[in-house]
Design a protein around this motif. Sequence first.
Motif, PDB file in Angstrom:
ATOM      1  N   ASP A  80       0.807  -1.223   0.000  1.00 28.31           N
ATOM      2  CA  ASP A  80       0.000   0.000   0.000  1.00 28.31           C
ATOM      3  C   ASP A  80       0.844   1.279   0.000  1.00 28.31           C
ATOM      4  OD1 ASP A  80      -2.560  -1.124  -0.062  1.00 28.31           O
ATOM      5  OD2 ASP A  80      -2.482  -1.532   2.078  1.00 28.31           O
ATOM      6  N   THR A  81       2.092   1.209   0.386  1.00 26.71           N
ATOM      7  CA  THR A  81       2.947   2.396   0.408  1.00 26.71           C
ATOM      8  C   THR A  81       4.223   2.092  -0.393  1.00 26.71           C
ATOM      9  OG1 THR A  81       3.843   1.660   2.526  1.00 26.71           O
ATOM     10  CG2 THR A  81       2.104   3.307   2.603  1.00 26.71           C
ATOM     11  N   PRO A  82       4.135   2.242  -1.710  1.00 18.93           N
ATOM     12  CA  PRO A  82       5.287   1.885  -2.543  1.00 18.93           C
ATOM     13  C   PRO A  82       6.452   2.855  -2.349  1.00 18.93           C
ATOM     14  CG  PRO A  82       3.609   2.949  -3.869  1.00 18.93           C
ATOM     15  CD  PRO A  82       3.024   2.759  -2.489  1.00 18.93           C
ATOM     16  N   PRO A  83       7.651   2.352  -2.541  1.00 13.45           N
ATOM     17  CA  PRO A  83       8.819   3.239  -2.531  1.00 13.45           C
ATOM     18  C   PRO A  83       8.856   4.031  -3.839  1.00 13.45           C
ATOM     19  CG  PRO A  83       9.456   1.028  -3.151  1.00 13.45           C
ATOM     20  CD  PRO A  83       7.985   0.969  -2.813  1.00 13.45           C
ATOM     21  N   ALA A  84       9.905   4.802  -4.029  1.00 13.61           N
ATOM     22  CA  ALA A  84      10.070   5.520  -5.295  1.00 13.61           C
ATOM     23  C   ALA A  84      10.096   4.492  -6.430  1.00 13.61           C
ATOM     24  CB  ALA A  84      11.360   6.327  -5.280  1.00 13.61           C
ATOM     25  N   LEU A  85       9.324   4.742  -7.455  1.00 16.35           N
ATOM     26  CA  LEU A  85       9.201   3.812  -8.577  1.00 16.35           C
ATOM     27  C   LEU A  85      10.115   4.181  -9.743  1.00 16.35           C
ATOM     28  CD1 LEU A  85       5.300   3.568  -8.485  1.00 16.35           C
ATOM     29  CD2 LEU A  85       6.930   1.854  -7.658  1.00 16.35           C
ATOM     30  N   VAL A  86      10.643   5.405  -9.720  1.00 20.11           N
ATOM     31  CA  VAL A  86      11.510   5.892 -10.796  1.00 20.11           C
ATOM     32  C   VAL A  86      12.789   6.439 -10.169  1.00 20.11           C
ATOM     33  CG1 VAL A  86      11.748   7.596 -12.654  1.00 20.11           C
ATOM     34  CG2 VAL A  86       9.540   6.477 -12.257  1.00 20.11           C
ATOM     35  N   ASP A  87      13.923   5.972 -10.673  1.00 20.69           N
ATOM     36  CA  ASP A  87      15.222   6.487 -10.217  1.00 20.69           C
ATOM     37  C   ASP A  87      16.154   6.487 -11.423  1.00 20.69           C
ATOM     38  OD1 ASP A  87      17.422   7.356  -8.855  1.00 20.69           O
ATOM     39  OD2 ASP A  87      17.623   5.577  -7.590  1.00 20.69           O
ATOM     40  N   VAL A 109       2.310  -2.360 -15.519  1.00 16.94           N
ATOM     41  CA  VAL A 109       2.184  -1.065 -16.185  1.00 16.94           C
ATOM     42  C   VAL A 109       3.587  -0.570 -16.518  1.00 16.94           C
ATOM     43  CG1 VAL A 109       1.407   1.313 -15.928  1.00 16.94           C
ATOM     44  CG2 VAL A 109       0.058  -0.559 -14.946  1.00 16.94           C
ATOM     45  N   VAL A 110       3.783  -0.181 -17.774  1.00 19.17           N
ATOM     46  CA  VAL A 110       5.094   0.292 -18.220  1.00 19.17           C
ATOM     47  C   VAL A 110       5.021   1.803 -18.430  1.00 19.17           C
ATOM     48  CG1 VAL A 110       6.866   0.135 -20.003  1.00 19.17           C
ATOM     49  CG2 VAL A 110       5.596  -1.918 -19.320  1.00 19.17           C
ATOM     50  N   LEU A 111       5.843   2.521 -17.659  1.00 18.71           N
ATOM     51  CA  LEU A 111       5.992   3.967 -17.854  1.00 18.71           C
ATOM     52  C   LEU A 111       7.287   4.190 -18.628  1.00 18.71           C
ATOM     53  CD1 LEU A 111       5.160   5.397 -14.299  1.00 18.71           C
ATOM     54  CD2 LEU A 111       3.621   5.107 -16.240  1.00 18.71           C
ATOM     55  N   LYS A 112       7.177   4.991 -19.682  1.00 24.31           N
ATOM     56  CA  LYS A 112       8.362   5.311 -20.485  1.00 24.31           C
ATOM     57  C   LYS A 112       8.601   6.812 -20.399  1.00 24.31           C
ATOM     58  CE  LYS A 112      10.352   5.008 -25.104  1.00 24.31           C
ATOM     59  NZ  LYS A 112      10.073   4.773 -26.526  1.00 24.31           N
ATOM     60  N   PHE A 113       9.812   7.151 -20.019  1.00 22.12           N
ATOM     61  CA  PHE A 113      10.221   8.553 -19.937  1.00 22.12           C
ATOM     62  C   PHE A 113      11.223   8.811 -21.051  1.00 22.12           C
ATOM     63  CE2 PHE A 113       8.881   7.327 -15.737  1.00 22.12           C
ATOM     64  CZ  PHE A 113       8.117   8.400 -15.323  1.00 22.12           C
ATOM     65  N   ASP A 114      10.945   9.816 -21.889  1.00 19.19           N
ATOM     66  CA  ASP A 114      11.831  10.202 -22.984  1.00 19.19           C
ATOM     67  C   ASP A 114      12.343  11.614 -22.700  1.00 19.19           C
ATOM     68  OD1 ASP A 114      11.303   7.904 -24.692  1.00 19.19           O
ATOM     69  OD2 ASP A 114       9.331   8.787 -25.042  1.00 19.19           O
ATOM     70  N   SER A 151      18.426  17.891 -11.110  1.00 21.89           N
ATOM     71  CA  SER A 151      17.468  16.783 -11.065  1.00 21.89           C
ATOM     72  C   SER A 151      16.148  17.319 -10.518  1.00 21.89           C
ATOM     73  CB  SER A 151      18.002  15.636 -10.208  1.00 21.89           C
ATOM     74  OG  SER A 151      18.226  16.082  -8.883  1.00 21.89           O
ATOM     75  N   PHE A 152      15.172  16.454 -10.491  1.00 24.70           N
ATOM     76  CA  PHE A 152      13.881  16.841  -9.902  1.00 24.70           C
ATOM     77  C   PHE A 152      13.239  15.614  -9.279  1.00 24.70           C
ATOM     78  CE2 PHE A 152      13.035  15.836 -14.351  1.00 24.70           C
ATOM     79  CZ  PHE A 152      11.896  15.050 -14.316  1.00 24.70           C
ATOM     80  N   THR A 153      12.392  15.863  -8.303  1.00 25.95           N
ATOM     81  CA  THR A 153      11.608  14.794  -7.679  1.00 25.95           C
ATOM     82  C   THR A 153      10.138  15.040  -7.995  1.00 25.95           C
ATOM     83  OG1 THR A 153      11.352  15.989  -5.594  1.00 25.95           O
ATOM     84  CG2 THR A 153      13.261  14.517  -5.781  1.00 25.95           C
ATOM     85  N   PHE A 154       9.368  13.994  -7.899  1.00 29.41           N
ATOM     86  CA  PHE A 154       7.930  14.120  -8.154  1.00 29.41           C
ATOM     87  C   PHE A 154       7.209  12.931  -7.543  1.00 29.41           C
ATOM     88  CE2 PHE A 154       9.838  11.849 -11.630  1.00 29.41           C
ATOM     89  CZ  PHE A 154       8.924  10.874 -12.014  1.00 29.41           C
ATOM     90  N   PRO A 177      19.946  14.052 -23.256  1.00 31.47           N
ATOM     91  CA  PRO A 177      18.883  14.425 -24.186  1.00 31.47           C
ATOM     92  C   PRO A 177      18.708  13.360 -25.268  1.00 31.47           C
ATOM     93  CG  PRO A 177      20.273  16.315 -23.727  1.00 31.47           C
ATOM     94  CD  PRO A 177      20.946  15.111 -23.103  1.00 31.47           C
ATOM     95  N   GLY A 178      17.466  13.016 -25.551  1.00 31.35           N
ATOM     96  CA  GLY A 178      17.148  12.027 -26.568  1.00 31.35           C
ATOM     97  C   GLY A 178      17.088  10.585 -26.057  1.00 31.35           C
ATOM     98  N   GLU A 179      17.515  10.335 -24.826  1.00 31.80           N
ATOM     99  CA  GLU A 179      17.477   8.981 -24.277  1.00 31.80           C
ATOM    100  C   GLU A 179      16.116   8.676 -23.651  1.00 31.80           C
ATOM    101  OE1 GLU A 179      21.998   7.756 -23.112  1.00 31.80           O
ATOM    102  OE2 GLU A 179      20.828   8.744 -21.550  1.00 31.80           O
ATOM    103  N   SER A 180      15.870   7.369 -23.478  1.00 33.62           N
ATOM    104  CA  SER A 180      14.615   6.909 -22.886  1.00 33.62           C
ATOM    105  C   SER A 180      14.901   5.991 -21.710  1.00 33.62           C
ATOM    106  CB  SER A 180      13.792   6.118 -23.911  1.00 33.62           C
ATOM    107  OG  SER A 180      13.430   6.946 -24.983  1.00 33.62           O
ATOM    108  N   PHE A 181      13.938   5.903 -20.826  1.00 35.27           N
ATOM    109  CA  PHE A 181      14.038   5.026 -19.667  1.00 35.27           C
ATOM    110  C   PHE A 181      12.673   4.414 -19.416  1.00 35.27           C
ATOM    111  CE2 PHE A 181      15.846   3.495 -15.788  1.00 35.27           C
ATOM    112  CZ  PHE A 181      14.791   3.450 -14.895  1.00 35.27           C
TER     113      PHE A 181
END
Length: 184
Positions: free
Chosen positions: A56-63, A154-159, A172-175, A69-73
């Motif tokens: 119910d309380t997930p840790p950070a899912l994106v690191d 669920v797949v999240l893609k960050f470009d 950097s930034f957090t969210f 620039p131009g890369e994806s994760f």
Amino acid sequence: MKSEDRLGNTKYWLLATAILVLVSAGIAGTYLFDDEVSSGNKIKIACFDLKVDGGDTPPALVDISGILPGESFLTTIPLRIVGDREGKVSVTFDNFKLIESNDTEPELTAKTGTNTAELWEGFYVSVNGGSRSTLKDGLTKSIGILKPNETTYVVLKFDAKTSITNDYQGDSFTFDIILKAEQQ
């Protein structure tokens, strides 16, 4: 006189019979009944609980670190609705905070920088291969309908956009990622 006695006796017996009929009907009414009892009835409220990576309380899912620039994760998130109903699930990105680097790279200062967009707006995000959207506060994307008690990945893609400039070098930034399920 006998005829008067006879008439009086007849009235008496008629009255007595009427009273006896009424009393009998009253007694019979109190003794003739039928009850049917349905016992063990129950109403249970449905269970509806979205689990992210089993909890119910997930840790950070994106690191992501060192993206250019131009890369994806990609990041994959296992979701499951525990309960009795399917649910419509969405993801919202919120509460962005910039963390400026203290490195000595040739970064421009905020006063002289030419980039007016927020750093996170230099990224696209898509869900499960769907359309890309610029990452920003309050962006909500639909994941779809999840069936109860089945794990969905669920797949999240960050470009990173190619327009990210030297202004943000080392920053950097957090969210927050808000995963929401609504029963259907």
